[in-house]
Structure formats: structure tokens, C-alpha cells
Design an enzyme around this catalytic site. Structure first.
Site, mmCIF file in Angstrom:
data_model
loop_
_atom_site.group_PDB
_atom_site.id
_atom_site.type_symbol
_atom_site.label_atom_id
_atom_site.label_comp_id
_atom_site.label_asym_id
_atom_site.label_seq_id
_atom_site.Cartn_x
_atom_site.Cartn_y
_atom_site.Cartn_z
ATOM 1 N N ASP A 1 -2.970 -7.484 -4.690
ATOM 2 C CA ASP A 1 -3.997 -7.355 -3.655
ATOM 3 C C ASP A 1 -3.465 -8.064 -2.407
ATOM 4 O O ASP A 1 -3.236 -9.286 -2.428
ATOM 5 C CB ASP A 1 -5.309 -8.005 -4.146
ATOM 6 N N TYR B 1 -12.549 -3.530 11.923
ATOM 7 C CA TYR B 1 -11.211 -2.921 11.838
ATOM 8 C C TYR B 1 -10.455 -3.105 13.164
ATOM 9 O O TYR B 1 -9.268 -3.464 13.173
ATOM 10 C CB TYR B 1 -11.399 -1.445 11.502
ATOM 11 N N ALA C 1 -9.235 -6.664 13.470
ATOM 12 C CA ALA C 1 -8.084 -6.918 12.592
ATOM 13 C C ALA C 1 -6.819 -6.270 13.156
ATOM 14 O O ALA C 1 -5.749 -6.894 13.196
ATOM 15 C CB ALA C 1 -8.372 -6.369 11.189
ATOM 16 N N LYS C 2 -6.947 -5.018 13.625
ATOM 17 C CA LYS C 2 -5.759 -4.298 14.092
ATOM 18 C C LYS C 2 -5.260 -4.852 15.435
ATOM 19 O O LYS C 2 -4.052 -4.850 15.704
ATOM 20 C CB LYS C 2 -6.049 -2.792 14.183
ATOM 21 N N ARG D 1 -0.322 5.691 -1.766
ATOM 22 C CA ARG D 1 -0.973 6.858 -1.151
ATOM 23 C C ARG D 1 -0.692 6.875 0.346
ATOM 24 O O ARG D 1 -0.247 5.878 0.920
ATOM 25 C CB ARG D 1 -2.504 6.775 -1.329
ATOM 26 N N GLY E 1 0.816 -1.222 0.000
ATOM 27 C CA GLY E 1 0.000 0.000 0.000
ATOM 28 C C GLY E 1 0.841 1.258 0.000
ATOM 29 O O GLY E 1 0.676 2.135 0.841
ATOM 30 N N ILE F 1 -4.348 10.070 11.478
ATOM 31 C CA ILE F 1 -3.336 10.611 10.572
ATOM 32 C C ILE F 1 -4.056 11.188 9.347
ATOM 33 O O ILE F 1 -5.008 10.575 8.836
ATOM 34 C CB ILE F 1 -2.356 9.491 10.122
ATOM 35 N N SER G 1 -3.203 0.023 14.662
ATOM 36 C CA SER G 1 -3.913 1.295 14.857
ATOM 37 C C SER G 1 -4.239 1.442 16.335
ATOM 38 O O SER G 1 -4.425 0.429 17.041
ATOM 39 C CB SER G 1 -5.217 1.290 14.055
ATOM 40 N N ASN H 1 1.732 -2.457 5.426
ATOM 41 C CA ASN H 1 1.019 -1.191 5.675
ATOM 42 C C ASN H 1 -0.392 -1.164 5.092
ATOM 43 O O ASN H 1 -1.250 -0.457 5.615
ATOM 44 C CB ASN H 1 1.859 -0.046 5.074
HETATM 45 P P1 NAP Z 1 -4.993 5.204 2.557
HETATM 46 O O1 NAP Z 1 -4.610 6.653 2.444
HETATM 47 O O2 NAP Z 1 -6.395 4.804 2.347
HETATM 48 O O3 NAP Z 1 -4.032 4.358 1.596
HETATM 49 C C1 NAP Z 1 -4.162 2.955 1.595
HETATM 50 C C2 NAP Z 1 -3.070 2.343 0.767
HETATM 51 O O4 NAP Z 1 -3.210 0.916 0.877
HETATM 52 C C3 NAP Z 1 -3.167 2.661 -0.707
HETATM 53 O O5 NAP Z 1 -1.870 2.664 -1.240
HETATM 54 C C4 NAP Z 1 -3.968 1.485 -1.264
HETATM 55 O O6 NAP Z 1 -3.723 1.176 -2.634
HETATM 56 C C5 NAP Z 1 -3.410 0.367 -0.423
HETATM 57 N N1 NAP Z 1 -4.293 -0.780 -0.310
HETATM 58 C C6 NAP Z 1 -5.530 -0.842 0.209
HETATM 59 N N2 NAP Z 1 -5.986 -2.093 0.135
HETATM 60 C C7 NAP Z 1 -5.023 -2.817 -0.461
HETATM 61 C C8 NAP Z 1 -4.884 -4.178 -0.825
HETATM 62 N N3 NAP Z 1 -5.859 -5.062 -0.601
HETATM 63 N N4 NAP Z 1 -3.764 -4.576 -1.437
HETATM 64 C C9 NAP Z 1 -2.753 -3.712 -1.670
HETATM 65 N N5 NAP Z 1 -2.817 -2.417 -1.350
HETATM 66 C C10 NAP Z 1 -3.936 -1.980 -0.747
HETATM 67 O O7 NAP Z 1 -4.624 4.650 4.020
HETATM 68 P P2 NAP Z 1 -3.611 5.230 5.113
HETATM 69 O O8 NAP Z 1 -4.349 6.193 5.964
HETATM 70 O O9 NAP Z 1 -2.336 5.637 4.477
HETATM 71 O O10 NAP Z 1 -3.384 3.919 6.003
HETATM 72 C C11 NAP Z 1 -2.251 3.071 5.849
HETATM 73 C C12 NAP Z 1 -2.269 2.060 6.987
HETATM 74 O O11 NAP Z 1 -2.260 2.734 8.249
HETATM 75 C C13 NAP Z 1 -3.511 1.175 7.008
HETATM 76 O O12 NAP Z 1 -3.163 -0.125 7.425
HETATM 77 C C14 NAP Z 1 -4.390 1.839 8.042
HETATM 78 O O13 NAP Z 1 -5.300 0.933 8.612
HETATM 79 C C15 NAP Z 1 -3.342 2.309 9.035
HETATM 80 N N6 NAP Z 1 -3.802 3.412 9.876
HETATM 81 C C16 NAP Z 1 -4.195 4.604 9.350
HETATM 82 C C17 NAP Z 1 -4.615 5.618 10.195
HETATM 83 C C18 NAP Z 1 -5.065 6.960 9.691
HETATM 84 O O14 NAP Z 1 -5.556 7.765 10.505
HETATM 85 N N7 NAP Z 1 -4.923 7.278 8.437
HETATM 86 C C19 NAP Z 1 -4.625 5.405 11.573
HETATM 87 C C20 NAP Z 1 -4.224 4.182 12.072
HETATM 88 C C21 NAP Z 1 -3.807 3.187 11.210
HETATM 89 P P3 NAP Z 1 -4.626 1.832 -3.828
HETATM 90 O O15 NAP Z 1 -4.121 3.236 -3.960
HETATM 91 O O16 NAP Z 1 -4.356 1.024 -5.021
HETATM 92 O O17 NAP Z 1 -6.044 1.763 -3.343
#
Ligand code: NAP
Length: 248
Positions: A63, A155, A158-159, A15, A12, A188, A142, A90
Site C-alpha cells: 500500500d 485530488y 495532492a497532485k 492496471r 500501481g 487518459i 495530473s 504512479n
Molecule cells: P487506475 O487505472 O485506477 O490504476 C491505479 C493503479 O494504482 C492500480 O494498479 C492500483 O492497484 C494502484 N493503486 C491504487 N492505490 C494504491 C496504493 N495505495 N498502493 C499501491 N497501489 C495502488 O489509475 P490510472 O488512471 O492508471 O492512474 C495512474 C496515475 O495517473 C494516478 O496517480 C492518477 O492519479 C494519475 N492520473 C490519471 C489520469 C487519468 O485520466 N486516468 C489523469 C491524470 C493523472 P490495484 O489494482 O491493486 O487497485
């Protein structure tokens, strides 16, 4: 250049937090293969920008919930780049709903994309890491997996599962010099939290001791720390990067 001659695989990376991790690792000399699920154009554009500035990166469509594909991905990285030193699990998604209304498909989807994905790639990298007697695995959990959050039972499960997985695997592979740790980010600023309105953001900020949402790079820097030699004596740990939301 903490990661010169190191090969990293980041899921991932197209983005958000994953993109910041890819940038931070390449900046310090790592060769990075990062995955995306659907945003092919953005992922390839990002890889070509990094490669244009002298880094070695590759965007790879995979995926994270696909087990056989994970094996093929690892074989590809080992064949082309000679091994894998760092794995950052990630990739993740949310499908929020109160449990009363949550359907089985959204339960399964979130478990498969956030938790089974960690099983898939962690298992696939073990053989190459064991043969090198070196490895750093960082799993993205998370604060929701630590504290819970209404509307996120799938979620949170899973986390929280990632935390147990991290500690169990850390014990299994410590003798092979493979360190397995987890990061629990708070809120974030990425696409994942992009649908929060200003009032919701204000309410969250009031609950965060440091009074701001985190930036993707706040998390990326801690990933780099855990992947560096500075953290060689740390395994099975959970680092909260959350502005002080969880204090243990
Ligand atoms: P995001 O902005 O939604 O980006 C998600 C990334 O994961 C994208 O690159 C997406 O690819 C990829 N992805 C999603 N499903 C996938 C799959 N099945 N196979 C391969 N790639 C996949 O998310 P984020 O906020 O950066 O979060 C990243 C991680 O941090 C996640 O595990 C999330 O649960 C965790 N997290 C985030 C926050 C927060 O506040 N943002 C807080 C705690 C934990 P595409 O671009 O192709 O869709």
C-alpha cells in the site's frame, strides 16, 4: 534497449497507466518490480505473462501510503536485484466530492495515497540512488493539479503538492546525479476515467485541442523518455501529457 541493466520500481503497475509503464520499461530491457494494492491475481498474471516473454518482473503487494512498508520494499528490491535506478511514483486514487460535502476521511485518504506515497518511496530510494550516484524519479501528477477541477479539491491538492515536492527534491539531489521530474496527464482512458459516460467524454474531447482522450501508452512513452539518457539534462520539470489542455 534503453534500460538494459537498469532496475525500476513502479507503483500501481497492475492496471492503467502503471501497467503501460511496466510494459514499456520491460520492453526496453529494464528489470521491473511493480506494486499493487489489492488486485493480486491480475498483478501476478501480468508479471507471469511478462516473465514468460523473457522479461524480469515481480509483482509486490504494498500500500503506497504505508511508510514502513516502503522501506521494506526498497530493501527487498536492493537485496534481490542489486539496486534501484528508476522510481516511478504512479499509484493514485480519487474520491471526488464538492468540498461542502467532502468528509475528512476522503480528504486524508486521497492525500495519503497520492502525496504521502510519493514522500514514502522517494525518501526510501534516496540512499541506494545516492550511493550509485545515479537515479531517475518520475512522479505522476495530473492536469488537475495544474488547473484545478470542481469536485476534486483533495485530488488537486495532492497532485499540486507533487509538483512542489518534485521541484524541491530535484534541487536537493541534483548534485548526486539524481533527476526528479513530474508528468501531468490529462484525461487518459483507464479504470479511473471509466465511469465517464459518452456525453461527458464528448464534452471533454471538445476541450482537448487534440480532440481525443489519451491512452495509457501516451503517458508511458513520456515516462520512458524521462527515465532515459535522452533526459539526462532535465530535472525539476513538469511535462503535461494532455492533448494540449494546458499550454504554458
Ligand atoms: P487506475 O487505472 O485506477 O490504476 C491505479 C493503479 O494504482 C492500480 O494498479 C492500483 O492497484 C494502484 N493503486 C491504487 N492505490 C494504491 C496504493 N495505495 N498502493 C499501491 N497501489 C495502488 O489509475 P490510472 O488512471 O492508471 O492512474 C495512474 C496515475 O495517473 C494516478 O496517480 C492518477 O492519479 C494519475 N492520473 C490519471 C489520469 C487519468 O485520466 N486516468 C489523469 C491524470 C493523472 P490495484 O489494482 O491493486 O487497485
Amino acid at each position: 534497449m534503453r534500460f538494459k541493466d537498469k532496475v525500476a520500481l513502479v507503483t500501481g503497475g497492475s492496471r492503467g497507466i502503471g501497467k503501460a509503464i511496466v510494459e514499456a520499461l520491460t520492453k526496453e530491457g529494464a528489470t521491473v518490480v511493480f506494486t499493487y494494492k489489492s488486485s493480486k491475481e491480475a498483478a501476478e498474471q501480468f508479471a507471469s505473462e511478462l516473465n514468460g516473454s523473457g522479461a524480469i518482473t515481480e509483482a509486490y503487494q504494498h500500500d503506497a501510503s504505508d511508510t514502513e512498508g516502503a522501506q521494506r520494499l526498497v530493501e527487498h528490491v536492493v537485496k534481490i536485484y542489486g539496486g534501484i535506478d528508476i522510481l516511478v511514483n504512479n499509484a493514485g486514487i480519487t474520491r471526488d466530492q464538492l468540498l461542502m460535502r467532502m468528509n475528512e476521511a476522503d480528504w486524508d485518504l486521497v492525500i495519503d495515497n497520492n502525496l504521502k506515497s510519493v514522500y514514502n518511496l522517494s525518501k526510501a530510494v534516496l540512499r541506494p540512488m545516492m550511493s550509485k550516484r545515479y537515479g531517475k524519479i518520475v512522479n505522476m501528477s495530473s492536469v488537475v493539479g495544474v488547473m484545478g477541477n470542481a469536485g476534486q479539491t483533495n485530488y488537486a491538492a495532492a497532485k499540486a503538492g507533487i509538483l512542489g515536492f518534485t521541484k524541491a527534491l530535484a534541487r536537493e539531489v541534483a548534485s548526486r546525479n539524481i533527476c526528479v521530474n513530474a508528468i501531468a496527464p490529462g484525461f487518459i482512458e483507464t479504470d479511473m476515467t471509466g465511469n465517464l459516460n459518452d456525453d461527458q467524454k464528448k464534452m471533454l474531447q471538445d476541450q482537448i485541442p487534440l480532440k481525443r482522450l489519451g491512452k495509457a501508452d501516451d503517458v508511458a512513452q513520456v515516462v520512458c523518455f524521462l527515465c532515459s539518457t535522452d533526459a539526462d539534462y532535465m530535472t525539476g520539470q513538469v511535462l503535461c501529457v494532455d492533448g494540449g489542455m494546458v499550454m504554458s
